[in-house]
Write an enzyme that holds these catalytic residues in place. Structure first.
Site, PDB file in Angstrom:
ATOM      1  N   GLY A 169       0.841  -1.194   0.000  1.00  0.00           N
ATOM      2  CA  GLY A 169       0.000   0.000   0.000  1.00  0.00           C
ATOM      3  C   GLY A 169       0.871   1.237   0.000  1.00  0.00           C
TER       4      GLY A 169
ATOM      5  N   SER B  66      12.394  -0.506   4.899  1.00  0.00           N
ATOM      6  CA  SER B  66      12.161   0.635   3.992  1.00  0.00           C
ATOM      7  C   SER B  66      13.029   0.552   2.746  1.00  0.00           C
ATOM      8  CB  SER B  66      12.445   1.960   4.728  1.00  0.00           C
ATOM      9  OG  SER B  66      11.710   2.047   5.910  1.00  0.00           O
ATOM     10  N   ARG B  67      13.013  -0.606   2.068  1.00  0.00           N
ATOM     11  CA  ARG B  67      14.020  -0.864   1.057  1.00  0.00           C
ATOM     12  C   ARG B  67      13.550  -0.766  -0.385  1.00  0.00           C
ATOM     13  NH1 ARG B  67      13.783  -5.599  -1.591  1.00  0.00           N
ATOM     14  NH2 ARG B  67      16.002  -5.813  -1.973  1.00  0.00           N
TER      15      ARG B  67
ATOM     16  N   GLU C  56       9.266   3.645   6.941  1.00  0.00           N
ATOM     17  CA  GLU C  56       9.113   3.513   8.392  1.00  0.00           C
ATOM     18  C   GLU C  56       9.302   4.833   9.126  1.00  0.00           C
ATOM     19  OE1 GLU C  56      11.109  -0.492   9.727  1.00  0.00           O
ATOM     20  OE2 GLU C  56      12.095   0.278   7.945  1.00  0.00           O
TER      21      GLU C  56
END
Lengths: 794, 289
Positions: free
Chosen positions: A509, A550-551, A751
């Site tokens: 999302g 968060s990649r 994040e």
């Protein structure tokens, strides 16, 4: 070159299907011959031994196909996490990685542990039969705190969660790797933080408590598994980590990867809860017991609460020393975390807590120790922020208090003492390549009216008191070089010169699918609608870690770019051959390749793509028309860095001093994104993160009874903030420090948004009433009690 | 304990008239629950607290009324939803306490299904409409095999989740008198988030004669096994003008009249600490201060 799509506010590629309800989530799948699985869980106890398991009555229920107990499925222990795939084996051993989970259990280690599974022809039949299964338990000691667990584990015949972890200590930082079992650094003379406190003018010491928070993703965990007639195990799941979970399932059921197909369905929210396996082993085990029949299994909300993972709760101790002028000298700290019933992510989030201290401020020496003990609670695992929200609550409050007591401007202190370019990041040996924090702070200060309002509120009287708080953070973009960050992309050029990307991109999302498509379009100079990202099916996609740390844009984006660059290069090479020109003299615009400065000498890329596939023989000449071969680009990309983004958040609150109620009036979150590929998605991430951060600091926490049973396993009693509870949130994207390593200058945002609201709201409450709260969430009950006991301190 | 979304089996009975419903209740006694909107009854069923029989009022004609006239006051039928009551102009104008207790109740979805009479009959100590009506005053109209009777809301709540409604009686209506000139009322509640059950709720009705309180009714919920009236506070108000001194005495008196407990939503200590403040504030709000 078509007009650039990078940084444009275009619609997300998947938004229409989601808002019209056409998107297929795992729970929407229906297949011929499908059965339904129901896991029977222990609801009565948090710690018990299964004495007797009686299926007699349940088997008589209509529609029941099979009931599986602990002995009817593989007894191979497993771990939910994919950590073992991300580090070398030796590294995992040093850190004490273990596999301590079983599909169905004879020992209950937390409420909700799975006991057995019912397979029936309908969902209703499965549930009704599950109700008839008789389980007799023998209660065992219930251990709900680290102290209780440690004391019990130290007894000669004390209760042990697993023989693999003596004393019930789930993890600590191994001394062989970490001097003094601390992560950190010594000063230039080799002195540890502990040895420097004597030299400090001002030493502050405090213990904080951080809560057990649930991810509360919208989609309940749903699966369909099908052990098909070709002996392949197919699983449809919304896991965040499609490829690694495929590997874990193959290992658990001892199948080669060719016989395990994992289809990642649309993810209805992840936030870390799907970082690894949850119900996949149970659904697959049931499917393997009924070959040829797909088995659908769905968690109810209350099952999610007790049988997936949560944030790590625990106590955080800090001791920090400063010079009179505020210069940071030494920081020593300890995070004692409650692990829950199983090892799962082990030392992961607590280690990252230490790591985020490492990356934030310029101490002369710092150290952080982390430890965790098993408890009879729902296991802890990944939740957006992974150790960093805990630091935001504790560390940022401590800095603010120091500044107040030394009479320093807390915003200026942060500008002066945060790490920046050339300093070590959260990971030893890896240095910052970009830093936009001061810009974030300046913009947030201006937008929030920081200086004016601080002055104005200094002289408040009356029942309602306002305050402003600031908090900063640094996070990460992927976890390289600590963890493997590998992404594979295949870009196939269709014969009409459109592109099919085959890449396993987990979009929770977040807008990841949109950003990846934009990056492909940009690289090729094609319009967005000429790029289609195919994702989700392990039969089609190459390796990818999935969504964590968060990649996605930072680690998978470069694979997309490389694969598309390869397509472009091949097109230009063919054009050069056909135009009898040099590649370096060519340019491509609107799919026309021409010689620079000589637009007449050109060829259509569409023609090249078409002739590559339909490579006919010219009857007149006997030669082929065009150059043969369908063009494909490919990249197997390994991340080069972790380019941490910074962020600054300022919150304004109003505290009702008669009731303790806290109202967040405004929140300004400025984020050092480097370059926002798709700004609406970045803003969405930061707004959504604010909701979870505010929940952490204001309302959210598990409540247990003395028996270890969850008292608030639903949204009636576990309170997240709803839309009408959200403050006016101003999100500002700072692009003044594009990252030299990140793709197109981008850093992460997935994040980052939780931390700022947590620290800044806690600090704003402190500013409003002069009392600092050491326990999150900060409820009206705690505020009023503190005012009653201490009086207003302002 | 179990976890299930499959409703346990029960008989769904759908009477076509009040008489038929009353007959069923007479026959089934304690083995039946009455369902209006179903927002509580169905949840109870899935949590294992359902009855073997559920009597739905859905097909009984003409129970969904909200009617006001200046003589008989307000009448709310058993099937009138919370939203209907919240949308009613007379309720908005004359009974702001009731209006608010309905308008903030649950979520938009449950307000469209749940009913005010249902909220009254559930007898939850934190029921918002209960608190408002207890302050305003009113009567619950019950129909049983022996005919009709009216029970004052003051006598309706007996103990935790228990009302004066007998097992063979059906609550068909709430009657609330028309407010006299100079009468005002207000309701407030405290929750953790907007969509929540009340930690504490309070409501008042003040019948004023100029600046003097002729009569006061003060109700408070979620601080005792039932929603209660604060009789000492009412006595403090009666015949007085609202001064800071009176308000301060009220703040101090409220905690002596309540017996709150600790639960997931709050603590007994907190409820004791804020109840007086909430009563003070709602008095001022009712007076438009």
């Amino acid at each position: 070159m078509a007009e650039s799509v990078i940084g444009k506010r275009i619609p997300k590629v998947d938004s229409r299907e989601k808002v019209t309800g056409q998107a297929m989530y795992a729970g929407d799948y229906r297949m011929p011959g499908m059965y339904y699985g129901k896991v029977v869980r222990c609801w009565e106890y948090a710690s018990a031994k299964v004495k007797k398991l009686d299926f007699t009555e349940a088997l008589k229920m209509p529609g029941v196909v099979k009931i599986l107990g602990p002995d009817d499925v593989t007894k191979k222990p497993y771990n939910t996490t994919v950590m073992k795939l991300l580090v070398p084996e030796i590294f995992g051993e040093v850190f004490g990685e273990i596999a301590d989970l079983n599909i169905f259990n004879k020992i209950v280690k937390h409420q909700g542990d799975a006991i057995c599974g019912v397979i029936a022809r309908t969902e209703e039949a499965a549930e009704r039969a599950a109700d008839k299964i008789k389980v007799t338990y023998e209660p065992l000691p219930v251990l709900m705190t680290c102290e209780e667990s440690k004391a019990e584990g130290a007894k000669k015949n004390g209760y042990l969660f697993t023989p693999l972890k003596p004393g019930n200590k789930a993890f600590d930082l191994p001394a062989s790797f970490f001097p003094n079992q601390r992560y950190g650094w010594n000063d230039k003379d080799g002195k540890t933080a502990m040895e420097l406190f004597d030299k400090c003018d001002y030493v502050i010491e405090d213990t904080y408590y951080v809560p057990k928070q649930k991810q509360c993703q919208m989609e309940n965990h749903s699966y369909v598994a099908h052990y098909d007639e070709r002996g392949r195990l197919n699983i449809w799941t919304s896991t965040q980590m499609a490829k690694p979970v495929q590997v874990l399932i193959a290992e658990l059921f001892e199948l080669p990867l060719t016989r395990v197909r994992l289809v990642q369905t649309i993810v209805g929210g992840g936030f870390g809860v799907r970082l690894g396996m949850i119900g996949e082993p149970h659904c697959c085990a049931m499917a393997m017991a009924v070959p040829g029949h797909p088995v659908r299994m769905e968690f109810l909300r209350e099952e999610d609460w007790v049988a997936s993972e949560t944030r790590y709760p625990g106590h955080i101790w800090f001791k920090c020393g400063f010079k009179k002028d505020g210069s940071p000298i030494a920081l020593d700290s300890m995070y004692m975390a409650r692990k829950g019933g199983y090892y799962t992510h082990g030392s992961g989030p607590p280690f990252c807590f230490a790591a985020f201290i490492h990356g934030m401020y310029k101490w002369q020496a710092m150290g952080c120790q982390t430890e965790g003990y098993f408890t009879n609670e729902v296991p802890t695992g990944a939740y957006r922020g992974y150790g960093n929200p805990q630091l935001a609550f504790s560390g940022e409050q401590m800095i603010t208090r120091m500044c107040k007591e030394l009479g320093l401007d807390e915003l200026e202190w942060r500008k002066k003492w945060h790490k920046g370019i050339g300093d070590e990041t959260w990971l030893k040996g890896v240095t910052f390549a970009s830093d936009g924090l001061n810009d974030c702070l300046d913009v947030a200060a201006k937008e929030s009216g920081w200086y004016e309002k601080k002055k104005k509120y200094a002289k408040q009287t009356g029942v309602k008191r306002r305050g402003l708080g600031v908090s900063v953070m640094q996070h990460t973009s992927g976890a390289f070089p600590m963890l493997l960050e590998h992404s594979v992309c295949t870009a196939k050029l269709n014969e009409d010169c459109t592109v099919e990307l085959m890449q396993q991109i987990s979009d929770l999302g977040t807008g990841g699918h949109t950003a990846i498509t934009q990056m492909a379009a940009e690289t090729l100079g094609f319009p967005m609608e000429d790029i289609h990202l195919r994702s989700g099916d392990s039969d089609m996609c190459g390796f990818d870690i999935g969504a964590h740390a968060s990649r996605t844009v930072y680690c998978a984006g470069p694979a997309t770019i490389e694969a598309c660059e390869s397509v472009k290069k091949q097109l230009l090479e063919r054009a050069a051959q056909l135009l009898e020109a040099n590649v370096k003299d060519l340019q491509m615009k609107d799919k026309i390749i021409s010689v620079k400065g000589n637009p007449q000498k050109s060829i259509s890329a569409i023609k090249i793509a078409k002739e590559g596939v339909y490579n006919y023989i010219d009857a007149a000449t006997g030669k082929t028309i065009g150059i043969p071969g369908q063009i494909q680009g490919y990249s197997s990309f390994f991340a080069k860095h972790c380019s941490p983004p910074f962020g600054a958040c300022i919150s304004e609150v109003e505290v009702d001093t008669e009731t303790g109620e806290i109202k967040v009036l405004k929140l300004v979150n400025a984020h050092d994104i480097g370059k926002a590929i798709h700004p609406p998605s970045v803003e969405g991430q930061l707004e959504g993160g604010a909701q979870q951060g505010l929940g952490f600091v204001l309302t959210e926490e598990y409540a247990y009874d003395k028996m270890g049973r969850v008292l608030n396993n639903d949204f009636t009693d576990y309170k997240m903030l709803g839309p009408s509870d959200m403050p006016d949130a101003k999100i500002i994207l700072i692009e003044s420090a594009p990252d030299p390593i990140g793709p197109m200058g981008a850093k992460s945002c997935g994040e980052s948004a939780l931390m700022g609201p947590i620290g800044s709201v806690a600090n704003a409450i402190f500013d409003a009433i002069g009392i600092q709260f050491k326990e999150a969430p900060i409820t009206p009950e705690k505020v009023l009690k503190a005012i009653k006991e201490q009086g207003l301190q302002k | 304990m179990a976890s299930s979304r499959i409703l346990p089996e029960f008989e769904l009975l759908i009477p076509q008239s009040i008489k038929e419903a009353v007959d069923l209740l007479g026959k089934l006694k304690n083995k039946a629950s009455v369902m209006a909107g179903g927002t509580d009854v169905v949840i109870s069923c899935t949590k294992g607290f359902g009855s073997p029989n559920v009597i739905s009022l859905a097909e009984i004609p003409a129970l969904d009324y909200v009617e006001y006239d200046s003589k008989s006051g307000l009448r709310i039928g058993a099937m009138a939803t919370l939203q209907q009551v919240a949308d009613n102009a007379d309720v908005q104008k004359r009974y702001p306490a009731l209006w608010k207790s309905a308008a903030i109740n649950g979520t938009p979805q449950t307000r469209n299904m749940g009913t005010v009479v249902g909220n009254i009959m559930r007898a939850s100590p934190s029921g918002d409409c209960i608190c408002a009506i207890l302050a305003i005053g009113g009567k619950v109209v019950l129909r049983g095999s022996k005919g009709k009777r009216e029970v004052s809301i003051d006598d309706f709540y007996i103990k935790y989740r228990e009302t004066a409604c007998k097992s063979d009686e059906l609550a068909v209506e709430i009657k609330i008198p028309a407010p006299a000139a100079g009468s005002c009322n207000a309701f407030a509640r405290m929750t953790r988030t907007t969509l929540d059950l009340s930690k504490v709720n309070v409501a008042v009705r003040l019948d004023m004669s100029g600046k003097t309180v002729k009569e006061a009714r003060v109700a408070i919920g979620a601080v005792a096994p039932t929603t209660i009236r604060l009789k000492k506070v009412e006595a403090l108000l009666k015949g007085k003008q609202i001064t800071d001194d009176v308000l301060q005495k009220i703040v101090e008196t409220v905690p002596t009249e309540i017996k709150p407990i600790d639960d997931v939503r709050s603590t007994a200590e907190y409820r004791r600490d804020v109840a007086g403040i909430m009563v003070k504030r709602i008095i001022l709000e009712a007076l438009g201060k």
